[in-house]
Design a protein around this motif. Sequence first.
Motif, PDB file in Angstrom:
ATOM      1  N   HIS A  55      59.599-107.524  85.530  1.00 19.22           N
ATOM      2  CA  HIS A  55      58.846-106.454  86.196  1.00 19.22           C
ATOM      3  C   HIS A  55      57.985-107.077  87.294  1.00 19.22           C
ATOM      4  CE1 HIS A  55      56.096-108.058  83.208  1.00 19.22           C
ATOM      5  NE2 HIS A  55      55.125-107.629  83.990  1.00 19.22           N
ATOM      6  N   GLY A  56      57.428-106.244  88.141  1.00 23.30           N
ATOM      7  CA  GLY A  56      56.555-106.702  89.214  1.00 23.30           C
ATOM      8  C   GLY A  56      55.093-106.474  88.884  1.00 23.30           C
ATOM      9  N   VAL A  57      54.221-106.901  89.804  1.00 27.03           N
ATOM     10  CA  VAL A  57      52.780-106.780  89.591  1.00 27.03           C
ATOM     11  C   VAL A  57      52.354-105.315  89.513  1.00 27.03           C
ATOM     12  CG1 VAL A  57      50.502-107.302  90.553  1.00 27.03           C
ATOM     13  CG2 VAL A  57      52.320-109.012  90.680  1.00 27.03           C
ATOM     14  N   ARG A  58      52.884-104.477  90.405  1.00 26.00           N
ATOM     15  CA  ARG A  58      52.518-103.055  90.350  1.00 26.00           C
ATOM     16  C   ARG A  58      52.943-102.453  89.012  1.00 26.00           C
ATOM     17  NH1 ARG A  58      51.073 -98.975  94.238  1.00 26.00           N
ATOM     18  NH2 ARG A  58      51.398 -96.927  93.315  1.00 26.00           N
ATOM     19  N   ASP A  59      54.089-102.898  88.493  1.00 22.88           N
ATOM     20  CA  ASP A  59      54.542-102.429  87.182  1.00 22.88           C
ATOM     21  C   ASP A  59      53.551-102.828  86.090  1.00 22.88           C
ATOM     22  OD1 ASP A  59      56.943-101.385  88.298  1.00 22.88           O
ATOM     23  OD2 ASP A  59      57.881-103.365  88.131  1.00 22.88           O
ATOM     24  N   GLU A 101      51.913 -99.947  83.978  1.00 18.99           N
ATOM     25  CA  GLU A 101      52.107 -99.905  82.522  1.00 18.99           C
ATOM     26  C   GLU A 101      50.765 -99.826  81.801  1.00 18.99           C
ATOM     27  OE1 GLU A 101      54.313 -99.744  78.936  1.00 18.99           O
ATOM     28  OE2 GLU A 101      54.729 -99.234  81.021  1.00 18.99           O
ATOM     29  N   SER A 102      49.764-100.475  82.347  1.00 25.17           N
ATOM     30  CA  SER A 102      48.417-100.383  81.765  1.00 25.17           C
ATOM     31  C   SER A 102      47.936 -98.934  81.793  1.00 25.17           C
ATOM     32  CB  SER A 102      47.443-101.278  82.535  1.00 25.17           C
ATOM     33  OG  SER A 102      47.877-102.614  82.508  1.00 25.17           O
ATOM     34  N   VAL A 103      48.204 -98.250  82.897  1.00 29.20           N
ATOM     35  CA  VAL A 103      47.855 -96.834  83.013  1.00 29.20           C
ATOM     36  C   VAL A 103      48.635 -96.025  81.984  1.00 29.20           C
ATOM     37  CG1 VAL A 103      47.968 -94.786  84.499  1.00 29.20           C
ATOM     38  CG2 VAL A 103      47.265 -96.987  85.466  1.00 29.20           C
ATOM     39  N   ARG A 104      49.951 -96.260  81.894  1.00 30.10           N
ATOM     40  CA  ARG A 104      50.799 -95.502  80.969  1.00 30.10           C
ATOM     41  C   ARG A 104      50.331 -95.643  79.526  1.00 30.10           C
ATOM     42  NH1 ARG A 104      54.405 -95.583  77.358  1.00 30.10           N
ATOM     43  NH2 ARG A 104      54.616 -97.827  77.256  1.00 30.10           N
ATOM     44  N   VAL A 105      49.967 -96.859  79.138  1.00 28.39           N
ATOM     45  CA  VAL A 105      49.517 -97.103  77.762  1.00 28.39           C
ATOM     46  C   VAL A 105      48.208 -96.358  77.498  1.00 28.39           C
ATOM     47  CG1 VAL A 105      48.625 -98.913  76.233  1.00 28.39           C
ATOM     48  CG2 VAL A 105      50.780 -99.254  77.438  1.00 28.39           C
ATOM     49  N   LEU A 106      47.317 -96.325  78.479  1.00 30.97           N
ATOM     50  CA  LEU A 106      46.063 -95.583  78.301  1.00 30.97           C
ATOM     51  C   LEU A 106      46.308 -94.075  78.261  1.00 30.97           C
ATOM     52  CD1 LEU A 106      43.624 -97.681  80.449  1.00 30.97           C
ATOM     53  CD2 LEU A 106      43.345 -97.099  78.037  1.00 30.97           C
ATOM     54  N   GLU A 107      47.219 -93.592  79.077  1.00 25.69           N
ATOM     55  CA  GLU A 107      47.534 -92.154  79.039  1.00 25.69           C
ATOM     56  C   GLU A 107      48.175 -91.767  77.703  1.00 25.69           C
ATOM     57  OE1 GLU A 107      49.770 -91.851  82.708  1.00 25.69           O
ATOM     58  OE2 GLU A 107      48.011 -90.990  83.724  1.00 25.69           O
ATOM     59  N   PRO A 130      47.218 -82.459  86.383  1.00 26.97           N
ATOM     60  CA  PRO A 130      48.193 -83.559  86.384  1.00 26.97           C
ATOM     61  C   PRO A 130      48.572 -84.034  87.785  1.00 26.97           C
ATOM     62  CG  PRO A 130      48.851 -81.836  84.856  1.00 26.97           C
ATOM     63  CD  PRO A 130      47.690 -81.301  85.632  1.00 26.97           C
ATOM     64  N   GLU A 131      48.714 -83.112  88.737  1.00 27.55           N
ATOM     65  CA  GLU A 131      49.093 -83.486  90.098  1.00 27.55           C
ATOM     66  C   GLU A 131      47.993 -84.303  90.768  1.00 27.55           C
ATOM     67  OE1 GLU A 131      49.011 -80.133  89.128  1.00 27.55           O
ATOM     68  OE2 GLU A 131      51.114 -80.117  88.535  1.00 27.55           O
ATOM     69  N   ILE A 170      45.587 -91.787  90.718  1.00 25.76           N
ATOM     70  CA  ILE A 170      45.991 -93.038  90.067  1.00 25.76           C
ATOM     71  C   ILE A 170      46.954 -93.820  90.952  1.00 25.76           C
ATOM     72  CG2 ILE A 170      47.300 -94.006  88.121  1.00 25.76           C
ATOM     73  CD1 ILE A 170      45.866 -91.899  86.369  1.00 25.76           C
ATOM     74  N   ASP A 171      47.868 -93.125  91.622  1.00 21.05           N
ATOM     75  CA  ASP A 171      48.790 -93.814  92.527  1.00 21.05           C
ATOM     76  C   ASP A 171      48.007 -94.509  93.649  1.00 21.05           C
ATOM     77  OD1 ASP A 171      51.561 -94.414  93.350  1.00 21.05           O
ATOM     78  OD2 ASP A 171      51.000 -93.227  95.113  1.00 21.05           O
ATOM     79  N   GLU A 172      47.025 -93.828  94.197  1.00 23.93           N
ATOM     80  CA  GLU A 172      46.190 -94.430  95.255  1.00 23.93           C
ATOM     81  C   GLU A 172      45.401 -95.615  94.709  1.00 23.93           C
ATOM     82  OE1 GLU A 172      44.591 -95.259  98.902  1.00 23.93           O
ATOM     83  OE2 GLU A 172      46.236 -93.891  98.435  1.00 23.93           O
ATOM     84  N   TYR A 173      44.916 -95.500  93.493  1.00 25.34           N
ATOM     85  CA  TYR A 173      44.178 -96.600  92.851  1.00 25.34           C
ATOM     86  C   TYR A 173      45.087 -97.825  92.690  1.00 25.34           C
ATOM     87  CZ  TYR A 173      41.124 -98.973  89.497  1.00 25.34           C
ATOM     88  OH  TYR A 173      40.311 -99.887  88.854  1.00 25.34           O
ATOM     89  N   LEU A 174      46.313 -97.612  92.236  1.00 22.88           N
ATOM     90  CA  LEU A 174      47.260 -98.725  92.086  1.00 22.88           C
ATOM     91  C   LEU A 174      47.554 -99.368  93.437  1.00 22.88           C
ATOM     92  CD1 LEU A 174      49.791 -97.256  89.493  1.00 22.88           C
ATOM     93  CD2 LEU A 174      47.996 -98.934  89.080  1.00 22.88           C
TER      94      LEU A 174
END
Length: 183
Positions: free
Chosen positions: A66-70, A74-80, A159-160, A166-170
């Motif tokens: 995986h890459g750095v953005r991933d 993934e950290s976001v996904r686990v928290l969600e 959600p939108e 979150i995308d902007e934060y990443l």
Amino acid sequence: MGAAIAEFKRTGMAAADTAAIVSAAGVAHGTFFFHFPTKEHVLIELENREQIHMAAELAKYFSRPHGVRDTLAESVRVLEKLERRLGRLLFKDFLALHFSTTRPPSEEWGNYPVVATVVEELQRARERGEIPAAVDVVHNGVSFLVGLYALLITTPESPELREAVIDEYLTTYMFGLRAIPTN
């Protein structure tokens, strides 16, 4: 613990009624306070359990290419995923614990399994050349997670809107992981 978590999910920690907790658990008030001197201590225990679970989930993901953005996503996904398990009220209390002035003194970041796992993955990415050597991955990993916690507490439930924020934060953090000469 289970009765306290159920009450926190229903009302949030601040509004939680210890009488309802001890009644549901079938114990005396003193028994609850023997195990948890404050309601915040219940959250600390929950945090310890969830940190171990989330760190294991992240480590499993990080073991695949995986890459750095991933890594950050993934950290976001686990928290969600944690938010869905705990419910919005308890999740907000859970994350707010990191910003509490009444929380018992915390230790080094390395004692938080999620933080340690993310930082270790960023260190591996730096060793692979995906992050410049001059970038402080410890500082970036810790500040990414703390900022993410604050963002997840304060972002509206749409959600939108949340996805866009979150995308902007990443994207912003990806820029922060580049070495920018200071001299």
